[in-house]
Design a protein around this motif. Structure first.
Motif, short mmCIF file in Angstrom:
data_model
loop_
_atom_site.label_atom_id
_atom_site.label_comp_id
_atom_site.label_asym_id
_atom_site.label_seq_id
_atom_site.Cartn_x
_atom_site.Cartn_y
_atom_site.Cartn_z
N ILE A 73 0.83 -1.20 0.00
CA ILE A 73 0.00 0.00 0.00
C ILE A 73 0.87 1.25 0.00
O ILE A 73 2.00 1.25 0.45
N ILE A 74 0.29 2.34 -0.52
CA ILE A 74 0.83 3.69 -0.41
C ILE A 74 -0.20 4.51 0.35
O ILE A 74 -1.37 4.56 -0.04
N LEU A 75 0.21 5.16 1.42
CA LEU A 75 -0.66 6.01 2.23
C LEU A 75 -0.22 7.46 2.07
O LEU A 75 0.87 7.83 2.51
N ARG A 76 -1.02 8.25 1.42
CA ARG A 76 -0.71 9.68 1.20
C ARG A 76 0.70 9.87 0.66
O ARG A 76 1.46 10.72 1.11
N GLY A 77 1.05 9.08 -0.36
CA GLY A 77 2.35 9.23 -1.01
C GLY A 77 3.51 8.60 -0.27
O GLY A 77 4.66 8.84 -0.63
N GLN A 78 3.23 7.77 0.74
CA GLN A 78 4.30 7.15 1.53
C GLN A 78 4.06 5.64 1.66
O GLN A 78 2.91 5.20 1.78
N LYS A 79 5.14 4.88 1.66
CA LYS A 79 5.03 3.44 1.89
C LYS A 79 6.32 2.97 2.57
O LYS A 79 7.10 3.75 3.08
N LYS A 80 6.49 1.66 2.63
CA LYS A 80 7.68 1.03 3.21
C LYS A 80 7.87 1.52 4.63
O LYS A 80 6.91 1.58 5.40
N ASP A 81 9.08 1.84 5.04
CA ASP A 81 9.35 2.25 6.41
C ASP A 81 8.84 3.66 6.74
O ASP A 81 8.94 4.11 7.88
N ASN A 82 8.28 4.35 5.74
CA ASN A 82 7.73 5.68 6.01
C ASN A 82 6.35 5.63 6.65
O ASN A 82 5.84 6.67 7.09
N LEU A 545 8.13 13.93 -7.30
CA LEU A 545 8.50 12.87 -6.38
C LEU A 545 7.86 11.57 -6.83
O LEU A 545 6.71 11.56 -7.29
N ALA A 546 8.57 10.47 -6.68
CA ALA A 546 8.06 9.16 -7.09
C ALA A 546 6.99 8.67 -6.13
O ALA A 546 6.92 9.07 -4.97
N GLU A 547 6.15 7.79 -6.65
CA GLU A 547 5.11 7.09 -5.89
C GLU A 547 4.12 8.05 -5.21
O GLU A 547 3.70 7.83 -4.08
N ILE A 548 3.77 9.11 -5.94
CA ILE A 548 2.70 10.00 -5.50
C ILE A 548 1.50 9.73 -6.41
O ILE A 548 1.44 10.22 -7.54
N PRO A 549 0.54 8.93 -5.96
CA PRO A 549 -0.57 8.54 -6.83
C PRO A 549 -1.40 9.74 -7.26
O PRO A 549 -1.48 10.75 -6.56
#
Length: 656
Positions: A73-82, A545-549
């Motif tokens: 998942i991506i939550l508000r443009g953040q994933k992984k350890d963020n 920025l990457a991975e900003i849906p």
């Protein structure tokens, strides 16, 4: 009315909590700044994939589709350890550096009671909550004997069976839940399975599957939970979760998962009303581990240009584990609820590469893909909740001391310290209107891969800091509710993959709106939308920025009559035209997908669900190709895979 109840549970948490000086009250942050998806095990029965369930229910969450299951998942443009993901307050970290096994893949939707999503830096109790927290709560044992059996079948050869039983006494309660599922390769809207997409998209022949009849995954799980009530004010809880996944295909990356085995153990003790200095004392311990070998044995390794390697496949065997313990004490001081605590954890990550001869069975050519690395955190935290008339406030602070130590003497060990804090407030105009706002600072340290990976690692990385402001309001007008929310996040030393991991400065900002309209006693409309933008504060050619849906909207029209419910859902996503081409992202077309679902309680013990997703068999791609994941490339560009086409499913549930 059920629609009004679902409004408070699904989109606005508990809207009418008004005091913060008793332990039973939900915190200020969770009252206004969380989205709760309730009854996941009953409602989200299409498959066991938690990421897909969250994507459908939370506007600010997008899916990172990697396979038929185990999506991220991506939550508000953040994933992984963020973002922080907790399973019954325990942490689990995937072992795969290529994100084949994110934390969301180690719990199945049939075991989940609820998921709480808290956006922003408003968590001081857990290590590393930079931009959001996802709290997964599994089913709890009951005193009375209850149980259910589910049989599920769907398109692409999907089959699943699950069973749960719970019961006990006033003193002791026990729950056992188990499931098994399997599925074939899904087909996209063109009718192409994984191998056919590989061929059509020009994937090099050596990276393609060696045959087209491979199953896509097999998965088995077990959840056991016990609760022992020592007396009315003391209890002990224990749980064990086992996940066993085999032969999971990841078609647009170079390897597949041979298996993915994980275990989660938790032990918790709670004591209430110990005196003036302790209204509630909690002691918690958890341990989790993941065993994850991935290999090329299902690919065309026989086409290797090196003749000596044509009977050999490569394996990268990764392992991760973490244990943690926390003690926190809550007490009432001058009409305030004060919580103080200590938190510590040790995370280990390691991996080795080797090759296997299919002719002789000999395993050789061992090498270290990631030297065993411990990330040890020690922290102290506190928070205060207090009401001033119509104003509810929550303030929190946390101090972290973290060591990152590699067994490889050539690597540089790291030490990080961080002081984080936040304040969040709600102004209750009346029972139908409230404003909320928060400001906070949070941080997270680099992980072992970011520091020590053999190709992309950077041992000079600093910890990432997030300075964020959130504000919004929640308004109910008769049967209509709306909750808009704005956020602005300034990221200092943001860890970013430019080919190697680097610290950059960036910002992410956006808006989301959610709510519900109870049109009549039978009709209701759930709605939500989310929009984010991310920009680098760097003098570079591509500042996106990457991975900003892109803009995403969820609409669901529900009709309830007697024991039946009909739902028509639209998921619409704008074109992904703001992307980081320097990080190997690419433009994606927009799409709109229509899903239908029908549920009926045929008998007091028997329920039926029928569903059809992607009704019009659209061809679309939801996931971009940021180079933080290693995708197979053709012509220097990562190969983009399409999402599933039309998918029908049926679930039959027997409960007692």
């Amino acid at each position: 009315m059920n629609r009004i109840i679902s409004l408070s549970l699904v989109t606005t948490a508990v809207l009418f909590a008004s005091e913060t000086n008793t332990l039973e009250t939900i915190s200020v942050v969770e009252t206004a700044n969380s989205t709760i998806v309730k009854d996941v095990s009953s409602e989200e029965i299409k498959s066991a994939d938690l990421a897909e369930a969250l994507m459908k229910n939370v506007p600010s969450i997008s899916i990172v589709r990697r396979s038929g299951i185990a999506n991220d998942i991506i939550l508000r443009g953040q994933k992984k350890d963020n973002i922080n993901i907790l399973l019954d307050d325990a942490k689990i970290y995937g072992a795969c550096p290529n994100r084949m096994d994110p934390a969301t893949s180690h719990v199945l939707s049939n075991n989940i009671q609820s998921v709480k999503v808290i956006e922003g830096p408003y968590d001081v109790e857990n290590f590393g909550t930079l931009s959001g927290l996802v709290k997964v709560e599994t089913k709890e044992p009951t005193k009375d004997v209850h149980g259910e059996i589910n049989l599920n079948a769907g398109s692409f050869g999907y089959r699943k069976a699950s069973a749960t039983v719970s019961g006990g006494t006033d003193r002791f309660k026990l729950l056992v839940s188990t499931s098994t599922e399997e599925g074939d390769q899904y087909k996209d809207g063109n009718g192409d399975n994984f191998l056919e997409q590989q061929v059509n998209k020009g994937m090099p022949a050596i990276n393609r599957y060696s045959r087209d009849n491979l199953d896509a995954f097999e998965k088995k799980t077990l959840l056991t939970k016990g609760q022992f009530n020592i007396n009315d004010d003391q209890e002990i809880k224990l749980s064990y979760t086992a996940n066993r996944s085999d032969n999971v295909l990841y078609p647009n990356t170079p390897m597949d998962a041979d298996y993915d085995d994980s275990n989660i153990y938790t032990v918790g003790y709670t004591a209430r009303n110990l005196g003036d200095f302790s209204k509630q004392l909690d002691l918690d311990y958890y341990y989790s581990n993941v065993d994850h070998p991935m290999s090329t044995k299902l690919r065309n390794y026989s086409l290797n240009p090196n003749m000596m390697m044509r009977d050999k496949y490569m394996t990268n065997h990764m392992n991760s584990s973490i244990w943690g313990t926390k003690i926190k004490n809550s007490l009432e001081v001058a009409d305030s609820l004060v919580t103080v605590g200590l938190d510590t954890s040790v995370r280990n990550w390691k991996g080795e590469m080797y090759r296997t001869s299919t002719t002789t069975g000999v395993v050789d050519n061992y090498s270290t893909s990631l030297a065993s690395t411990d990330t040890t955190n020690k922290a102290i935290f506190s928070k205060i909740e207090k009401s001033f008339g119509n104003l509810d406030l929550e303030m929190g602070a946390r101090y972290d001391y973290t060591d990152v130590d590699s067994i490889d003497s050539t690597k540089t060990d790291k030490k990080y310290t961080g002081l984080n804090a936040n304040i969040f407030g709600i102004y209750n105009v009346d029972k139908d209107m409230k404003y909320f706002a928060g400001v906070g600072k949070s941080s997270r340290v680099p992980d072992a891969r970011e520091l020590y990976d053999t190709t992309a690692g950077n041992s000079n990385l600093k910890e990432t800091k997030n300075y964020e402001v959130d504000l919004g309001f929640d308004k109910t007008i008769n049967n209509f509710n709306i909750r808009p929310k704005l956020f602005y996040s300034v990221l200092k030393d943001y860890i970013y993959n430019t080919g190697t991991f680097e610290n950059i400065d960036a910002k992410i900002y956006g808006l989301d709106i959610s709510g519900l309209y109870a049109i009549t006693d039978n009709f209701s409309l759930d709605y939500g939308m989310a929009y984010q933008r991310g920009k680098k504060d760097e003098d570079v050619s591509d500042r996106d920025l990457a991975e900003i849906p892109p803009l995403k909207a969820n609409l669901a029209l529900n009709y309830e009559m007697d024991k039946s419910k009909y739902t028509a859902e639209i998921l619409a996503v704008d074109s992904w035209d703001s992307f980081d081409s320097s990080a190997k992202e690419q433009e994606l077309g927009g799409y709109a997908v229509v899903n239908l679902k029908y549920t009926n309680q045929l008998h007091k013990n028997i329920g039926l669900t029928l569903g059809l997703d992607n009704v019009f068999d659209k061809v679309y791609a939801s996931t971009n190709t940021y180079q933080d994941i290693r995708y197979v490339e053709t012509g220097g560009s990562p190969i983009l895979f399409s999402d599933p086409g039309r998918y029908g499913y049926v679930n039959l549930k027997y409960s007692f």
